[in-house]
Write an enzyme that holds these catalytic residues in place. Structure first.
Site, PDB file in Angstrom:
ATOM      1  N   ASP A  37      44.158  38.666  24.056  1.00 22.03           N
ATOM      2  CA  ASP A  37      44.861  37.470  23.571  1.00 22.03           C
ATOM      3  C   ASP A  37      45.890  37.898  22.518  1.00 22.03           C
ATOM      4  OD1 ASP A  37      43.779  34.259  23.809  1.00 22.03           O
ATOM      5  OD2 ASP A  37      45.323  34.663  22.309  1.00 22.03           O
ATOM      6  N   VAL A  64      50.792  38.700  27.453  1.00 22.76           N
ATOM      7  CA  VAL A  64      50.764  38.877  28.917  1.00 22.76           C
ATOM      8  C   VAL A  64      52.162  39.041  29.520  1.00 22.76           C
ATOM      9  CG1 VAL A  64      48.554  37.726  29.312  1.00 22.76           C
ATOM     10  CG2 VAL A  64      50.670  36.379  29.365  1.00 22.76           C
ATOM     11  N   TYR A 155      56.101  23.712  33.479  1.00 21.02           N
ATOM     12  CA  TYR A 155      54.683  24.010  33.746  1.00 21.02           C
ATOM     13  C   TYR A 155      54.412  23.941  35.249  1.00 21.02           C
ATOM     14  CZ  TYR A 155      49.611  23.909  33.008  1.00 21.02           C
ATOM     15  OH  TYR A 155      48.266  24.214  33.016  1.00 21.02           O
TER      16      TYR A 155
END
Ligand SMILES: NC(=O)c1ccc[n+]([C@@H]2O[C@H](COP(=O)([O-])OP(=O)(O)OC[C@H]3O[C@@H](n4cnc5c(N)ncnc54)[C@H](O)[C@@H]3O)[C@@H](O)[C@H]2O)c1
Length: 249
Positions: A37, A64, A155
């Site tokens: 994370d 990421v 999204y």
């Protein structure tokens, strides 16, 4: 107990929400957890909790969207636990970006994390999985990756693409016995939803969910556990919808 015995599992976005729940649950099922994370303090608290309960876990700081960070995550997994059996591409962000609120920076950011991050993760772990002759990749999409939801253009674009890159990866990697599946949560009560959703919008989300309660992180973790484990050995290229009935109508 033991449904993931000895499997080395990388879970991204494991500092809170669904990723943290998956890390806790999978450790109880015997997995060795590589929790990653951006939020390193919260991540270390989860790792410590797992260790205090007798599990095995390491925490790795990770964006990421960074190819370099992915190399480091895989290197750490191999150094500490010797291999990578499972990747859960869980980290993600959301924005309330309707058509009239479109801005280029927000659009690029959400695609970079939700979509490019997922692709980079698959690229990073596949060489290790090929060495083992097997693997399971679980990509967390959304019901927004299957059906229209208002006010979530970036999204929806990111999650729709995650749905389809999971299927194309499943096609390409099946010959290596590497399975790739996507999971599609409905409304799950996590910090993401608690932060982003207004009281008014929550009424609409409740109304859209058929079952008389909202989703919980463990509802998703149980589904991801199945796809991560050998119980799903003949399952690839599928979409597991866990949404309290949202997409039924
Ligand atoms: N909660 C829901 O209702 C819901 C519904 C559908 C899909 N999802 C998806 O499920 C996944 C988990 O969501 P959640 O609700 O637990 O969210 P959350 O916000 O509670 O947790 C997400 C985690 O991802 C981490 N993260 C964000 N950007 C990152 C980055 N660039 N690199 C590494 N880590 C990063 C955050 O620090 C956080 O710990 C996401 O992919 C989300 O889109 C959630």
């Amino acid at each position: 107990m033991g449904r993931l015995a000895d499997k080395v599992v990388i879970i991204t976005g494991a500092a809170m929400g669904q990723g943290a729940e998956e890390a806790r649950m999978f450790a109880k099922e015997g997995a060795k957890i590589v929790a990653t994370d951006l939020q390193i303090d919260q991540l270390h608290a989860i790792v410590q909790e797992i260790k205090d309960n007798g599990g095995e876990a390491i925490g790795v700081k990770h964006n990421v969207a960074s190819e370099e960070d992915w190399k480091n995550v895989v290197a750490q997994a191999v150094e500490h636990f010797g291999r990578v059996n499972v990747l859960v591409n869980n980290a993600g962000i959301t924005t309330a970006q309707g058509f009239d609120q479109f801005d280029m920076a927000g659009w690029n950011k959400i695609l970079e994390i939700n979509l490019t991050g997922t692709m980079l993760g698959m690229q990073a772990v596949v060489p290790e999985m090929r060495k083992l002759g097997s693997g399971s990749i679980v990509n967390i999409s959304s019901i927004a990756g299957l059906v229209a939801m208002s006010g979530t253009n970036g999204y929806s674009a990111s999650k729709g693409a995650v749905t389809l890159i999971s299927k194309t990866a499943a096609m390409e990697l099946a010959k290596d016995s590497i399975r790739v599946n996507s999971v599609h949560p409905g409304v799950i009560m996590t910090p993401m939803v608690e932060k982003a959703v207004t009281e008014e919008a929550m009424k609409g989300l409740k109304a859209g969910t058929l079952l008389p309660r909202m989703g919980r992180p463990e509802d998703i973790a149980y589904g991801v556990l199945y796809l991560a484990s050998d119980e799903s050995a003949f399952v690839t290229g599928t979409q597991l919808v866990i949404d309290g009935g949202w997409t039924a109508r």
